[in-house]
Write a protein that holds these residues in place. Structure first.
Motif, short mmCIF file in Angstrom:
data_model
loop_
_atom_site.label_atom_id
_atom_site.label_comp_id
_atom_site.label_asym_id
_atom_site.label_seq_id
_atom_site.Cartn_x
_atom_site.Cartn_y
_atom_site.Cartn_z
N ILE A 83 0.86 -1.18 0.00
CA ILE A 83 0.00 0.00 0.00
C ILE A 83 0.89 1.23 0.00
O ILE A 83 1.74 1.38 0.88
CB ILE A 83 -0.92 0.02 1.24
N ALA A 111 -1.26 -0.62 -4.29
CA ALA A 111 -2.52 0.02 -3.90
C ALA A 111 -2.15 1.39 -3.33
O ALA A 111 -1.12 1.53 -2.69
CB ALA A 111 -3.25 -0.82 -2.86
N VAL A 113 -3.48 5.08 -1.32
CA VAL A 113 -4.47 5.88 -0.61
C VAL A 113 -4.17 7.35 -0.89
O VAL A 113 -3.19 7.67 -1.55
CB VAL A 113 -4.47 5.58 0.90
N ASN A 120 -6.44 5.75 6.36
CA ASN A 120 -6.95 4.85 5.33
C ASN A 120 -5.95 3.76 4.97
O ASN A 120 -6.35 2.63 4.66
CB ASN A 120 -7.38 5.62 4.09
N LEU A 124 -7.02 -0.04 5.15
CA LEU A 124 -6.90 -0.92 3.99
C LEU A 124 -6.07 -2.16 4.35
O LEU A 124 -6.44 -3.28 3.99
CB LEU A 124 -6.30 -0.18 2.80
N GLN A 127 -8.28 -4.40 6.31
CA GLN A 127 -9.25 -5.08 5.45
C GLN A 127 -8.61 -6.24 4.69
O GLN A 127 -9.22 -7.30 4.54
CB GLN A 127 -9.89 -4.08 4.47
N ILE A 128 -7.39 -6.05 4.23
CA ILE A 128 -6.68 -7.14 3.54
C ILE A 128 -6.49 -8.30 4.52
O ILE A 128 -6.75 -9.46 4.18
CB ILE A 128 -5.34 -6.64 2.97
#
Length: 165
Positions: A83, A111, A113, A120, A124, A127-128
């Motif tokens: 990320i 990914a 943000v 965030n 994220l 969430q992963i």
């Protein structure tokens, strides 16, 4: 219950990274934080990336500004999710960082943000990890439920104020 590494190109990026650390810790996720520069310490970046999975890291967050190539360099050497967290700069307000991170060549996804989006980035990553760890997924559902309740309460207050106009 999951392990996330947060890399920052410079110690000056710590204020942007702190919200990610706080979010991850609030979900019970182990966090490692390191200063590694894609340009100033490329050997360390390579070493970290090729050994991250063996050391139990499951997601990597890379915060960098200006020519923000840290996330891309890490993503080039690992299959772990990376990320990118663009850091605001004086010159372009973080647009330079954002574009450096988001415009990756085909086959090396990072990914991304928003600029200074530490919270965030942490969410994220959670969430992963929530895909693999049901307890993290449950905590995320509670987190989102509380956000919705706050918005609903704010809307009720607004509606009351509007009646008095």
């Amino acid at each position: 219950m999951g392990k996330v590494a947060i890399l920052m190109g410079s110690k000056s990026d710590l204020p942007v990274v702190k919200p990610a650390i706080q979010v991850l810790k609030s979900f019970g996720i182990e966090v490692q934080v390191h200063v590694i520069s894609a340009h100033r310490t490329p050997d360390e970046a390579h070493e970290f990336a090729v050994n991250a999975e063996k050391s139990g890291i499951e997601v990597v967050i890379c915060a960098a500004g200006k020519a923000a190539h840290l996330g891309g360099v890490i993503a080039a050497y690992t299959t772990l999710p990376v990320i990118g967290l663009p850091v605001k700069t004086d010159m372009m307000g973080g647009l330079d960082s954002l574009l450096s991170i988001v415009q990756m060549p085909s086959g090396i996804p990072v990914a991304t943000v928003g600029v200074n989006g530490g919270e965030n980035a942490g969410l994220l990553a959670a969430q992963i990890l929530g895909i693999r760890y049901p307890e993290i997924s449950l905590k995320l559902k509670e987190f989102k439920k509380h956000m919705a309740e706050k918005i609903n309460a704010d809307d009720r207050l607004l509606q009351e104020e509007l009646k008095n106009l």
